[in-house]
Design a protein around this motif. Structure first.
Motif, PDB file in Angstrom:
ATOM      1  N   PRO A 185      26.970   6.906 -14.092  1.00  0.00           N
ATOM      2  CA  PRO A 185      26.092   6.974 -15.267  1.00  0.00           C
ATOM      3  C   PRO A 185      24.722   6.329 -15.076  1.00  0.00           C
ATOM      4  O   PRO A 185      23.776   6.704 -15.766  1.00  0.00           O
ATOM      5  CB  PRO A 185      26.898   6.241 -16.354  1.00  0.00           C
ATOM      6  CG  PRO A 185      27.863   5.383 -15.614  1.00  0.00           C
ATOM      7  CD  PRO A 185      28.187   6.123 -14.352  1.00  0.00           C
ATOM      8  N   ARG A 186      24.579   5.393 -14.156  1.00  0.00           N
ATOM      9  CA  ARG A 186      23.292   4.718 -13.974  1.00  0.00           C
ATOM     10  C   ARG A 186      22.473   5.317 -12.830  1.00  0.00           C
ATOM     11  O   ARG A 186      21.394   4.799 -12.521  1.00  0.00           O
ATOM     12  CB  ARG A 186      23.517   3.221 -13.730  1.00  0.00           C
ATOM     13  CG  ARG A 186      24.249   2.500 -14.870  1.00  0.00           C
ATOM     14  CD  ARG A 186      23.504   2.597 -16.179  1.00  0.00           C
ATOM     15  NE  ARG A 186      24.214   1.983 -17.290  1.00  0.00           N
ATOM     16  CZ  ARG A 186      24.047   0.735 -17.700  1.00  0.00           C
ATOM     17  NH1 ARG A 186      23.177  -0.044 -17.070  1.00  0.00           N
ATOM     18  NH2 ARG A 186      24.719   0.267 -18.723  1.00  0.00           N
ATOM     19  N   ASP A 187      22.958   6.361 -12.203  1.00  0.00           N
ATOM     20  CA  ASP A 187      22.244   7.035 -11.115  1.00  0.00           C
ATOM     21  C   ASP A 187      21.125   7.880 -11.714  1.00  0.00           C
ATOM     22  O   ASP A 187      21.384   8.799 -12.495  1.00  0.00           O
ATOM     23  CB  ASP A 187      23.213   7.896 -10.321  1.00  0.00           C
ATOM     24  CG  ASP A 187      22.587   8.503  -9.065  1.00  0.00           C
ATOM     25  OD1 ASP A 187      21.428   8.967  -9.135  1.00  0.00           O
ATOM     26  OD2 ASP A 187      23.265   8.530  -8.022  1.00  0.00           O
ATOM     27  N   SER A 188      19.884   7.606 -11.348  1.00  0.00           N
ATOM     28  CA  SER A 188      18.751   8.306 -11.950  1.00  0.00           C
ATOM     29  C   SER A 188      18.764   9.805 -11.631  1.00  0.00           C
ATOM     30  O   SER A 188      18.365  10.621 -12.470  1.00  0.00           O
ATOM     31  CB  SER A 188      17.435   7.684 -11.474  1.00  0.00           C
ATOM     32  OG  SER A 188      17.309   7.769 -10.064  1.00  0.00           O
ATOM     33  N   LYS A 189      19.224  10.171 -10.437  1.00  0.00           N
ATOM     34  CA  LYS A 189      19.288  11.596 -10.083  1.00  0.00           C
ATOM     35  C   LYS A 189      20.326  12.316 -10.930  1.00  0.00           C
ATOM     36  O   LYS A 189      20.113  13.447 -11.382  1.00  0.00           O
ATOM     37  CB  LYS A 189      19.601  11.763  -8.600  1.00  0.00           C
ATOM     38  CG  LYS A 189      18.481  11.298  -7.681  1.00  0.00           C
ATOM     39  CD  LYS A 189      18.836  11.544  -6.220  1.00  0.00           C
ATOM     40  CE  LYS A 189      17.703  11.111  -5.299  1.00  0.00           C
ATOM     41  NZ  LYS A 189      18.044  11.311  -3.859  1.00  0.00           N
ATOM     42  N   VAL A 190      21.459  11.668 -11.131  1.00  0.00           N
ATOM     43  CA  VAL A 190      22.498  12.241 -11.985  1.00  0.00           C
ATOM     44  C   VAL A 190      21.973  12.401 -13.411  1.00  0.00           C
ATOM     45  O   VAL A 190      22.163  13.435 -14.059  1.00  0.00           O
ATOM     46  CB  VAL A 190      23.765  11.362 -11.974  1.00  0.00           C
ATOM     47  CG1 VAL A 190      24.746  11.804 -13.062  1.00  0.00           C
ATOM     48  CG2 VAL A 190      24.440  11.428 -10.612  1.00  0.00           C
ATOM     49  N   GLN A 191      21.290  11.373 -13.899  1.00  0.00           N
ATOM     50  CA  GLN A 191      20.732  11.433 -15.249  1.00  0.00           C
ATOM     51  C   GLN A 191      19.750  12.589 -15.398  1.00  0.00           C
ATOM     52  O   GLN A 191      19.745  13.293 -16.416  1.00  0.00           O
ATOM     53  CB  GLN A 191      20.040  10.111 -15.589  1.00  0.00           C
ATOM     54  CG  GLN A 191      20.984   8.936 -15.761  1.00  0.00           C
ATOM     55  CD  GLN A 191      20.250   7.630 -16.042  1.00  0.00           C
ATOM     56  OE1 GLN A 191      19.009   7.598 -16.072  1.00  0.00           O
ATOM     57  NE2 GLN A 191      20.994   6.561 -16.253  1.00  0.00           N
ATOM     58  N   SER A 192      18.927  12.798 -14.394  1.00  0.00           N
ATOM     59  CA  SER A 192      17.945  13.888 -14.444  1.00  0.00           C
ATOM     60  C   SER A 192      18.626  15.249 -14.478  1.00  0.00           C
ATOM     61  O   SER A 192      18.216  16.148 -15.225  1.00  0.00           O
ATOM     62  CB  SER A 192      16.992  13.801 -13.248  1.00  0.00           C
ATOM     63  OG  SER A 192      16.197  12.644 -13.315  1.00  0.00           O
ATOM     64  N   ARG A 193      19.686  15.405 -13.681  1.00  0.00           N
ATOM     65  CA  ARG A 193      20.402  16.689 -13.666  1.00  0.00           C
ATOM     66  C   ARG A 193      21.095  16.952 -14.998  1.00  0.00           C
ATOM     67  O   ARG A 193      21.110  18.078 -15.490  1.00  0.00           O
ATOM     68  CB  ARG A 193      21.401  16.718 -12.514  1.00  0.00           C
ATOM     69  CG  ARG A 193      20.758  16.833 -11.136  1.00  0.00           C
ATOM     70  CD  ARG A 193      21.766  17.236 -10.089  1.00  0.00           C
ATOM     71  NE  ARG A 193      22.774  16.213  -9.877  1.00  0.00           N
ATOM     72  CZ  ARG A 193      22.704  15.259  -8.946  1.00  0.00           C
ATOM     73  NH1 ARG A 193      21.638  15.192  -8.145  1.00  0.00           N
ATOM     74  NH2 ARG A 193      23.675  14.383  -8.811  1.00  0.00           N
ATOM     75  N   LYS A 217      23.875   3.006 -22.951  1.00  0.00           N
ATOM     76  CA  LYS A 217      22.556   2.831 -22.340  1.00  0.00           C
ATOM     77  C   LYS A 217      22.213   4.002 -21.422  1.00  0.00           C
ATOM     78  O   LYS A 217      21.072   4.474 -21.400  1.00  0.00           O
ATOM     79  CB  LYS A 217      22.501   1.510 -21.573  1.00  0.00           C
ATOM     80  CG  LYS A 217      22.490   0.282 -22.470  1.00  0.00           C
ATOM     81  CD  LYS A 217      22.290  -0.987 -21.660  1.00  0.00           C
ATOM     82  CE  LYS A 217      22.211  -2.207 -22.574  1.00  0.00           C
ATOM     83  NZ  LYS A 217      22.029  -3.463 -21.800  1.00  0.00           N
ATOM     84  N   ALA A 218      23.198   4.447 -20.658  1.00  0.00           N
ATOM     85  CA  ALA A 218      22.961   5.593 -19.780  1.00  0.00           C
ATOM     86  C   ALA A 218      22.705   6.846 -20.599  1.00  0.00           C
ATOM     87  O   ALA A 218      21.846   7.668 -20.252  1.00  0.00           O
ATOM     88  CB  ALA A 218      24.166   5.804 -18.863  1.00  0.00           C
ATOM     89  N   ARG A 219      23.430   6.999 -21.683  1.00  0.00           N
ATOM     90  CA  ARG A 219      23.214   8.152 -22.559  1.00  0.00           C
ATOM     91  C   ARG A 219      21.793   8.146 -23.121  1.00  0.00           C
ATOM     92  O   ARG A 219      21.115   9.177 -23.145  1.00  0.00           O
ATOM     93  CB  ARG A 219      24.231   8.145 -23.695  1.00  0.00           C
ATOM     94  CG  ARG A 219      23.936   9.190 -24.761  1.00  0.00           C
ATOM     95  CD  ARG A 219      24.970   9.201 -25.846  1.00  0.00           C
ATOM     96  NE  ARG A 219      24.506   9.996 -26.976  1.00  0.00           N
ATOM     97  CZ  ARG A 219      25.265  10.788 -27.711  1.00  0.00           C
ATOM     98  NH1 ARG A 219      26.550  10.908 -27.433  1.00  0.00           N
ATOM     99  NH2 ARG A 219      24.761  11.459 -28.721  1.00  0.00           N
ATOM    100  N   GLU A 220      21.350   6.979 -23.545  1.00  0.00           N
ATOM    101  CA  GLU A 220      19.980   6.862 -24.065  1.00  0.00           C
ATOM    102  C   GLU A 220      18.960   7.218 -22.992  1.00  0.00           C
ATOM    103  O   GLU A 220      17.954   7.891 -23.267  1.00  0.00           O
ATOM    104  CB  GLU A 220      19.756   5.439 -24.570  1.00  0.00           C
ATOM    105  CG  GLU A 220      18.403   5.208 -25.205  1.00  0.00           C
ATOM    106  CD  GLU A 220      18.235   3.792 -25.716  1.00  0.00           C
ATOM    107  OE1 GLU A 220      17.081   3.388 -25.985  1.00  0.00           O
ATOM    108  OE2 GLU A 220      19.250   3.080 -25.846  1.00  0.00           O
ATOM    109  N   ALA A 221      19.230   6.783 -21.755  1.00  0.00           N
ATOM    110  CA  ALA A 221      18.310   7.092 -20.660  1.00  0.00           C
ATOM    111  C   ALA A 221      18.277   8.592 -20.385  1.00  0.00           C
ATOM    112  O   ALA A 221      17.213   9.163 -20.099  1.00  0.00           O
ATOM    113  CB  ALA A 221      18.733   6.336 -19.401  1.00  0.00           C
ATOM    114  N   VAL A 222      19.436   9.250 -20.461  1.00  0.00           N
ATOM    115  CA  VAL A 222      19.494  10.699 -20.244  1.00  0.00           C
ATOM    116  C   VAL A 222      18.689  11.420 -21.313  1.00  0.00           C
ATOM    117  O   VAL A 222      17.885  12.322 -21.006  1.00  0.00           O
ATOM    118  CB  VAL A 222      20.958  11.190 -20.252  1.00  0.00           C
ATOM    119  CG1 VAL A 222      21.013  12.710 -20.411  1.00  0.00           C
ATOM    120  CG2 VAL A 222      21.659  10.772 -18.975  1.00  0.00           C
ATOM    121  N   ILE A 223      18.897  11.059 -22.564  1.00  0.00           N
ATOM    122  CA  ILE A 223      18.191  11.728 -23.666  1.00  0.00           C
ATOM    123  C   ILE A 223      16.680  11.554 -23.511  1.00  0.00           C
ATOM    124  O   ILE A 223      15.898  12.480 -23.773  1.00  0.00           O
ATOM    125  CB  ILE A 223      18.654  11.188 -25.023  1.00  0.00           C
ATOM    126  CG1 ILE A 223      20.141  11.504 -25.239  1.00  0.00           C
ATOM    127  CG2 ILE A 223      17.827  11.795 -26.155  1.00  0.00           C
ATOM    128  CD1 ILE A 223      20.479  12.960 -25.202  1.00  0.00           C
TER     129      ILE A 223
END
Length: 261
Positions: free
Chosen positions: A97-105, A155-161
């Motif tokens: 969940p905290r991986d920026s590449k995963v969040q971007s995808r 927090k990861a969800r917020e970062a994804v959004i």
């Protein structure tokens, strides 16, 4: 577009499994436990020859089809494309969940589905059906990976959004995550508790009680709840009916009072 959506809503009522893409976690697979036993691997991507064959098949169909047949085929094509998008999104949601590449995808997948569906997969041909079907095909290890990813990390969800572009689609993206979470919790409850509890209730109603079968279902229930973790136990039990809770209480009382052979 509204006419197509109406057709899609009618058509998705008769969608079959073969109308959806093969992989419940898309071409991505379970990113957390990709090599582990019992996890769902990624779906194989179609070869160039296969894609060319699909193109020729579609071309020959549209040449001889009636307008009604073309419209229905268009909806089915949409359903397959949307099911692929849903599967790939689920695969990405198993990532760290905290991986920026995963969040971007994840953000990219949410933006596309949010734009197409308005934030509600039931309005998208094949959207709701593929989500429910794919989750039902996953084992608890895959479901646990989904639950412990972005869906379970505020927090990861917020970062994804915050990564969803354009910003006007962020509300729809958030609604999609809510929809996926709700369906995920229902599936987890079914696999981890509801199904073994239903078996336990049946076994307890029999006379004499089959101690070995009862023990096997208890073990299945214990393993499922242990995999969920204490934080998800209340959520899972909260989805059970009164009859299922009563069956669990009866079973625990029976196990305490009568040693099983």
């Amino acid at each position: 577009m509204s006419g197509i959506q109406n057709l899609g809503q009618s058509g998705t009522q008769v969608l079959h499994r073969q109308d959806l893409e093969a992989g419940p976690l898309g071409h991505i697979g379970n990113l957390r436990f990709k090599a582990g036993p019992g996890t769902t691997p990624r779906a194989s991507a179609p070869s160039l020859l296969h894609r060319f064959g699909q193109f020729l098949s579609k071309l020959s169909f549209y040449v001889g089809a009636s307008p009604e047949q073309r419209a229905q085929r268009f909806v089915l094509d949409q359903a397959r494309d949307n099911s692929r998008r849903v599967g790939n999104l689920l695969g990405n949601l198993t990532g760290s969940p905290r991986d920026s590449k995963v969040q971007s995808r994840i953000a990219q997948g949410l933006a596309r589905l949010g734009d197409l569906s308005g934030g509600d997969l039931s309005k998208l041909p094949g959207g709701k059906e593929s989500l429910k079907t794919y989750l039902s095909e996953l084992g608890l290890m895959d479901l646990s990976a989904l639950r412990s990813g972005v869906l379970g990390d505020p927090k990861a969800r917020e970062a994804v959004i915050s990564r969803v572009e354009p910003p006007r689609l962020r509300t729809q993206a958030s609604a999609l995550l809510d929809q996926i979470s709700a369906q995920l919790n229902e599936e987890i409850a079914g696999q981890a508790a509801r199904e073994p509890l239903a078996q336990i209730r049946t076994l307890l109603d029999a006379r004499p009680v089959d101690g070995a079968a009862l023990q096997a279902q208890l073990l299945r229930l214990s393993e499922g709840l242990a995999m969920l973790g204490e934080g998800n136990l209340a959520t899972c039990l909260g989805t059970l009916s009164d009859a299922e809770v009563e069956a669990l209480q009866r079973h625990l009382h029976h196990r305490h009072e009568t040693p099983m052979s």
